[in-house]
Write an enzyme that holds these catalytic residues in place. Sequence first.
Site, PDB file in Angstrom:
ATOM      1  N   GLU A 125       0.786  -1.267   0.063  1.00 47.59           N
ATOM      2  CA  GLU A 125      -0.120  -0.011   0.101  1.00 47.59           C
ATOM      3  C   GLU A 125       0.812   1.407   0.008  1.00 47.59           C
ATOM      4  O   GLU A 125       1.398   1.538   1.095  1.00 47.59           O
ATOM      5  CB  GLU A 125      -0.822  -0.030   1.238  1.00 47.59           C
ATOM      6  N   ARG A 127       0.488  10.242   1.119  1.00 46.67           N
ATOM      7  CA  ARG A 127       0.826  11.160   1.977  1.00 46.67           C
ATOM      8  C   ARG A 127       2.071  11.936   1.740  1.00 46.67           C
ATOM      9  O   ARG A 127       2.732  12.632   2.324  1.00 46.67           O
ATOM     10  CB  ARG A 127       0.763  10.669   3.310  1.00 46.67           C
ATOM     11  N   LYS A 135     -11.091  -0.872   6.098  1.00 45.24           N
ATOM     12  CA  LYS A 135      -9.949  -0.401   6.982  1.00 45.24           C
ATOM     13  C   LYS A 135     -10.473   0.046   8.345  1.00 45.24           C
ATOM     14  O   LYS A 135     -11.470   0.653   8.384  1.00 45.24           O
ATOM     15  CB  LYS A 135      -9.186   0.609   6.084  1.00 45.24           C
TER      16      LYS A 135
HETATM   17  C1  3PG Z   1      -2.043   3.997   8.266  1.00 50.50           C
HETATM   18  O1  3PG Z   1      -2.166   4.914   7.547  1.00 50.50           O
HETATM   19  O2  3PG Z   1      -2.368   2.825   8.069  1.00 50.50           O
HETATM   20  C2  3PG Z   1      -0.984   4.260   9.606  1.00 50.50           C
HETATM   21  O3  3PG Z   1      -0.568   5.515   9.354  1.00 50.50           O
HETATM   22  C3  3PG Z   1      -0.371   3.148   9.925  1.00 50.50           C
HETATM   23  O4  3PG Z   1      -0.187   3.345  11.300  1.00 50.50           O
HETATM   24  P1  3PG Z   1       1.279   2.846  11.870  1.00 50.50           P
HETATM   25  O5  3PG Z   1       2.434   3.873  11.655  1.00 50.50           O
HETATM   26  O6  3PG Z   1       0.997   2.765  13.433  1.00 50.50           O
HETATM   27  O7  3PG Z   1       1.699   1.505  11.504  1.00 50.50           O
END
Ligand code: 3PG
Length: 208
Positions: free
Chosen positions: A41, A45, A129
């Site tokens: 994925e 961002r 999600k």
């Molecule tokens: C996402 O967008 O799924 C999260 O930012 C993932 O979170 P993590 O950095 O705690 O794994």
Amino acid sequence: MTASYDFLNASPVIPVIAIESLEHAIPLAEALVAGGIINLEVTLRTQYGLDAIRQISEHVPAANVGVGTVCSAKEFDAALDAGASFVVSPGQSDELFERALLTDIPFLPGAVTATEVMAAKTAGFSILKFFPAGTSGGAAAIKAFSGPFADIQFVPTGGIKPDNAHEYLSLSNVRAVGGTWLTPSEAIQTGRWDEIEAIARRASTLSK
Ligand code: 3PG
């Protein structure tokens, strides 16, 4: 809608990737695939997200590259144009539901409340999600959803690491987990692709 979510069977772990420099896209994808992690994925961002998706889909054929952090129909379209094969959003909107239903691309909208789950379900989506998982009740909250929403499956992300991934994966209504732990920024910046391959190899031993 005829989207297939079978790609999630390939591995129950999905790295959530932020590309800080476009030159990292291909070696990072190659390292993850070499470690047994196929579904990637790549989030929008950073400014390199779309170009990274394009490069990975063209040059790393063993990868199944999708897009994350999609918040608008415009971003949805741009990601498909770049070659994304699945689409993930941290949340949901009518605009995204409508756009996704016009395609056969698997779409995972975000939902962490019963009301959001109901909205996504009503729109026709059943694999969601669950973000941010750790601060939204974690595995206990997802387990509780299995009562009223027996036909909904979740892909939690946010606060998931190797030491707690199994808490989520052991739930019958968790289809996969995601997170940034597979792609530590410092290892990427310094090109330690072997280290990322090793992290991916360990993650690929996690099972449903
Ligand atoms: C996402 O967008 O799924 C999260 O930012 C993932 O979170 P993590 O950095 O705690 O794994």
